[in-house]
Design a protein around this motif. Structure first.
Motif, PDB file in Angstrom:
ATOM      1  N   CYS A   1      31.931  53.118  34.910  1.00  0.00           N
ATOM      2  CA  CYS A   1      30.554  52.460  35.157  1.00  0.00           C
ATOM      3  C   CYS A   1      30.966  51.186  36.278  1.00  0.00           C
ATOM      4  N   ASP A   2      29.807  50.861  36.493  1.00  0.00           N
ATOM      5  CA  ASP A   2      29.911  49.564  37.284  1.00  0.00           C
ATOM      6  C   ASP A   2      30.237  48.320  36.608  1.00  0.00           C
ATOM      7  N   ARG A   3      31.131  47.537  37.251  1.00  0.00           N
ATOM      8  CA  ARG A   3      31.756  46.330  36.604  1.00  0.00           C
ATOM      9  C   ARG A   3      31.074  45.031  37.356  1.00  0.00           C
ATOM     10  N   LEU A   4      30.422  44.277  36.588  1.00  0.00           N
ATOM     11  CA  LEU A   4      30.067  42.953  37.096  1.00  0.00           C
ATOM     12  C   LEU A   4      30.947  41.847  37.112  1.00  0.00           C
ATOM     13  N   SER A   5      31.061  41.116  37.873  1.00  0.00           N
ATOM     14  CA  SER A   5      31.764  39.833  37.639  1.00  0.00           C
ATOM     15  C   SER A   5      31.159  38.579  38.317  1.00  0.00           C
ATOM     16  N   PHE A   6      31.315  37.284  37.717  1.00  0.00           N
ATOM     17  CA  PHE A   6      30.717  36.398  38.073  1.00  0.00           C
ATOM     18  C   PHE A   6      31.668  35.048  38.122  1.00  0.00           C
ATOM     19  N   PRO A   7      32.468  34.998  39.314  1.00  0.00           N
ATOM     20  CA  PRO A   7      33.482  33.667  39.314  1.00  0.00           C
ATOM     21  C   PRO A   7      32.877  32.542  40.089  1.00  0.00           C
ATOM     22  N   PHE A   8      33.047  31.430  39.458  1.00  0.00           N
ATOM     23  CA  PHE A   8      32.326  30.097  39.949  1.00  0.00           C
ATOM     24  C   PHE A   8      33.669  29.534  40.080  1.00  0.00           C
ATOM     25  N   PHE A   9      33.657  28.715  41.213  1.00  0.00           N
ATOM     26  CA  PHE A   9      34.950  28.131  41.962  1.00  0.00           C
ATOM     27  C   PHE A   9      34.333  26.604  42.300  1.00  0.00           C
ATOM     28  N   PHE A  10      34.966  25.802  41.338  1.00  0.00           N
ATOM     29  CA  PHE A  10      34.907  24.128  41.271  1.00  0.00           C
ATOM     30  C   PHE A  10      36.134  23.718  41.799  1.00  0.00           C
ATOM     31  N   ASP A  11      35.842  23.294  43.243  1.00  0.00           N
ATOM     32  CA  ASP A  11      36.971  22.886  44.179  1.00  0.00           C
ATOM     33  C   ASP A  11      36.873  21.547  44.664  1.00  0.00           C
ATOM     34  N   PRO A  12      37.853  20.860  45.360  1.00  0.00           N
ATOM     35  CA  PRO A  12      37.857  19.612  45.886  1.00  0.00           C
ATOM     36  C   PRO A  12      36.683  19.579  46.905  1.00  0.00           C
ATOM     37  N   ASN A  13      36.575  18.218  47.253  1.00  0.00           N
ATOM     38  CA  ASN A  13      35.427  18.085  48.138  1.00  0.00           C
ATOM     39  C   ASN A  13      35.975  18.501  49.495  1.00  0.00           C
TER      40      ASN A  13
ATOM     41  N   GLY B   1      42.596  43.276  45.174  1.00  0.00           N
ATOM     42  CA  GLY B   1      44.014  43.140  45.178  1.00  0.00           C
ATOM     43  C   GLY B   1      44.611  41.854  45.001  1.00  0.00           C
ATOM     44  N   GLU B   2      45.991  41.917  44.618  1.00  0.00           N
ATOM     45  CA  GLU B   2      46.819  40.750  44.023  1.00  0.00           C
ATOM     46  C   GLU B   2      46.317  39.567  45.070  1.00  0.00           C
ATOM     47  N   HIS B   3      46.211  38.416  44.247  1.00  0.00           N
ATOM     48  CA  HIS B   3      45.724  37.172  45.050  1.00  0.00           C
ATOM     49  C   HIS B   3      45.674  36.115  44.236  1.00  0.00           C
ATOM     50  N   THR B   4      45.722  34.630  44.687  1.00  0.00           N
ATOM     51  CA  THR B   4      45.490  33.539  44.123  1.00  0.00           C
ATOM     52  C   THR B   4      44.047  33.067  44.491  1.00  0.00           C
ATOM     53  N   ASP B   5      43.727  32.131  43.654  1.00  0.00           N
ATOM     54  CA  ASP B   5      42.516  31.334  44.093  1.00  0.00           C
ATOM     55  C   ASP B   5      42.888  30.009  44.905  1.00  0.00           C
ATOM     56  N   TYR B   6      41.911  29.503  45.621  1.00  0.00           N
ATOM     57  CA  TYR B   6      42.057  28.437  46.634  1.00  0.00           C
ATOM     58  C   TYR B   6      42.161  27.170  46.188  1.00  0.00           C
ATOM     59  N   GLY B   7      41.106  26.855  45.181  1.00  0.00           N
ATOM     60  CA  GLY B   7      40.818  25.456  44.901  1.00  0.00           C
ATOM     61  C   GLY B   7      41.613  24.850  43.773  1.00  0.00           C
ATOM     62  N   VAL B   8      40.832  24.307  42.749  1.00  0.00           N
ATOM     63  CA  VAL B   8      41.270  23.760  41.469  1.00  0.00           C
ATOM     64  C   VAL B   8      41.079  24.400  40.298  1.00  0.00           C
ATOM     65  N   LEU B   9      39.826  25.013  40.189  1.00  0.00           N
ATOM     66  CA  LEU B   9      39.580  25.744  39.027  1.00  0.00           C
ATOM     67  C   LEU B   9      38.474  26.779  39.360  1.00  0.00           C
ATOM     68  N   THR B  10      38.720  27.777  38.584  1.00  0.00           N
ATOM     69  CA  THR B  10      37.804  29.096  38.764  1.00  0.00           C
ATOM     70  C   THR B  10      37.253  29.213  37.129  1.00  0.00           C
ATOM     71  N   ILE B  11      35.972  29.557  36.959  1.00  0.00           N
ATOM     72  CA  ILE B  11      35.340  29.506  35.596  1.00  0.00           C
ATOM     73  C   ILE B  11      34.667  31.186  35.910  1.00  0.00           C
ATOM     74  N   LEU B  12      35.251  32.038  35.106  1.00  0.00           N
ATOM     75  CA  LEU B  12      34.656  33.556  35.459  1.00  0.00           C
ATOM     76  C   LEU B  12      34.069  34.114  34.171  1.00  0.00           C
ATOM     77  N   LYS B  13      32.831  34.734  34.402  1.00  0.00           N
ATOM     78  CA  LYS B  13      31.976  35.211  33.409  1.00  0.00           C
ATOM     79  C   LYS B  13      32.277  36.875  33.650  1.00  0.00           C
ATOM     80  N   GLN B  14      32.860  37.532  32.704  1.00  0.00           N
ATOM     81  CA  GLN B  14      33.103  39.030  32.925  1.00  0.00           C
ATOM     82  C   GLN B  14      32.012  39.791  32.223  1.00  0.00           C
ATOM     83  N   ASP B  15      31.696  41.076  32.692  1.00  0.00           N
ATOM     84  CA  ASP B  15      30.793  41.912  31.716  1.00  0.00           C
ATOM     85  C   ASP B  15      31.778  42.487  30.774  1.00  0.00           C
ATOM     86  N   ASN B  16      31.315  43.634  30.165  1.00  0.00           N
ATOM     87  CA  ASN B  16      31.861  44.487  29.252  1.00  0.00           C
ATOM     88  C   ASN B  16      33.030  45.363  29.784  1.00  0.00           C
ATOM     89  N   SER B  17      33.195  45.628  30.997  1.00  0.00           N
ATOM     90  CA  SER B  17      33.786  46.712  31.414  1.00  0.00           C
ATOM     91  C   SER B  17      35.323  46.522  31.461  1.00  0.00           C
TER      92      SER B  17
END
Length: 344
Positions: A273-285, A207-223
């Motif tokens: 079909c199934d959807r794959l998602s790969f979020p990487f969170f680069f956040d403060p110490n 659902g609707e949300h924001t991410d917590y840290g400073v930067l998210t880098i997301l790889k999506q599949d084709n879905s």
């Protein structure tokens, strides 16, 4: 110095930025930084191409992830988040994660920086630090995930240096204060197809949300299925070949006094079909205190009425660890005792 101005108009699409000049060190870094800054002000999201992350590595990651999620539930539950405990790692089934108190229609695996029992943060019993849980029956899964996380960490440093330049700061600003030893979190999510909304109401993979840290880098599949909230409407962020989707989180919103926007987003998988998602969170110490940056001409405004949760990131005081742990208990209530109460 010219004042930085907030652009308060809605956007109709997520911008695409070629960052090859940042990766190669050749070309106009300031031009790229300017494009990223504009995207952060107007949208809070942007695609990147020219990032240099090996395509073969990405393909291996996707193939191994599909292999994992294709297994029966009992096999996947061999590495449950309850086993990961305070490190906040492992697998959760569909409905096991909440957004705004409602179960998401997704399953996933949580990872973080791989730390042994002899690491000082692990010995200090620090939440969200420790060893990962990997499926033992899928060869090269561990190696592929750790290699991908290392590539994302390096990309995170490059992007944060450019974001610093976009704010007319030294390129090293964030690295020196917040991300020399970043909290890096990685998720692999699988969204099963949702073709029949319950009771005629839309259901959300997340659902609707924001991410917590400073930067998210997301790889999506084709879905497809990712949607970003503009001022007046939801805007689709479909997959673009060779790209990642980047977005800024609550802490960068706080640091920039709202100049750079932590933009709400959501996912609905209607691809069939199934959807794959790969979020990487680069956040403060984890232990660093997050403070606003003195920016010329920028005044913090009350953002409660605009945010999905009716709360303001600008009211927060404390370390990033304080902030993210406060969120953990809402996402996984059953882990609250393990992750939070045992650290009191």
């Amino acid at each position: 110095m010219n004042s930085l101005q907030v652009v308060d108009e809605g956007f109709s699409q997520v911008p695409l930025i070629d960052i090859s000049a940042l990766v190669s060190g050749k070309g106009d870094r300031l031009k790229v930084a300017s494009e990223i800054g504009q995207a952060c002000r107007e949208c809070g999201f942007f695609y990147i191409v020219g990032h240099g992350v090996d395509e073969g590595l990405q393909q291996r990651l996707e193939q191994l992830s599909r292999q994992f999620f294709a297994q029966d539930l009992a096999t996947k539950m061999a590495i449950p988040m309850a086993l990961g405990g305070k490190a906040w790692r492992g697998y959760f089934p569909v409905g096991g994660e909440l957004t705004s108190g409602k179960p998401d229609i997704k399953e996933g695996i949580y990872f973080g920086a791989e730390l042994g029992n002899d690491h000082p943060l692990v010995q200090a019993n620090t939440p969200m630090h420790g060893a990962n849980l990997f499926p033992e029956n899928i060869p090269l899964f561990r190696e592929t995930v750790l290699e991908y996380m290392e590539a994302m960490t390096q990309l995170g440093h490059i992007l944060m240096a450019s974001i610093a330049l976009s704010l007319r700061l030294e390129a090293s600003y964030f690295a020196e204060r917040y991300t020399s030893d970043p909290l890096t979190l990685f998720r692999i999510f699988n969204y099963p197809p949702d073709l029949s909304p319950a009771d005629g109401k839309n259901r959300w993979g997340v659902g609707e949300h924001t991410d917590y840290g400073v930067l998210t880098i997301l790889k999506q599949d084709n879905s497809g299925g990712l949607q970003v909230k503009s001022r007046s409407r939801w805007v689709a962020a479909p997959p673009i070949p060779g790209s990642f989707v980047c977005n800024i989180g609550d802490m960068l919103d706080r640091m920039t006094r709202g100049l750079y926007r932590s933009t709400p987003h959501r996912v609905q998988n209607i691809s069939g079909c199934d959807r794959l998602s790969f979020p990487f969170f680069f956040d403060p110490n984890f232990d660093v205190e997050v403070k606003p940056i003195p920016l010329d001409g920028v005044i913090t405004k009350d953002d409660r009425t605009e945010r999905w949760d009716q709360s303001s990131v600008h009211d927060f005081q404390g370390t990033y660890g304080d902030y993210v742990l406060g969120k953990v208990s809402k996402v996984f209530p059953e882990l609250r005792r393990t992750v939070l109460e045992t650290t009191q």
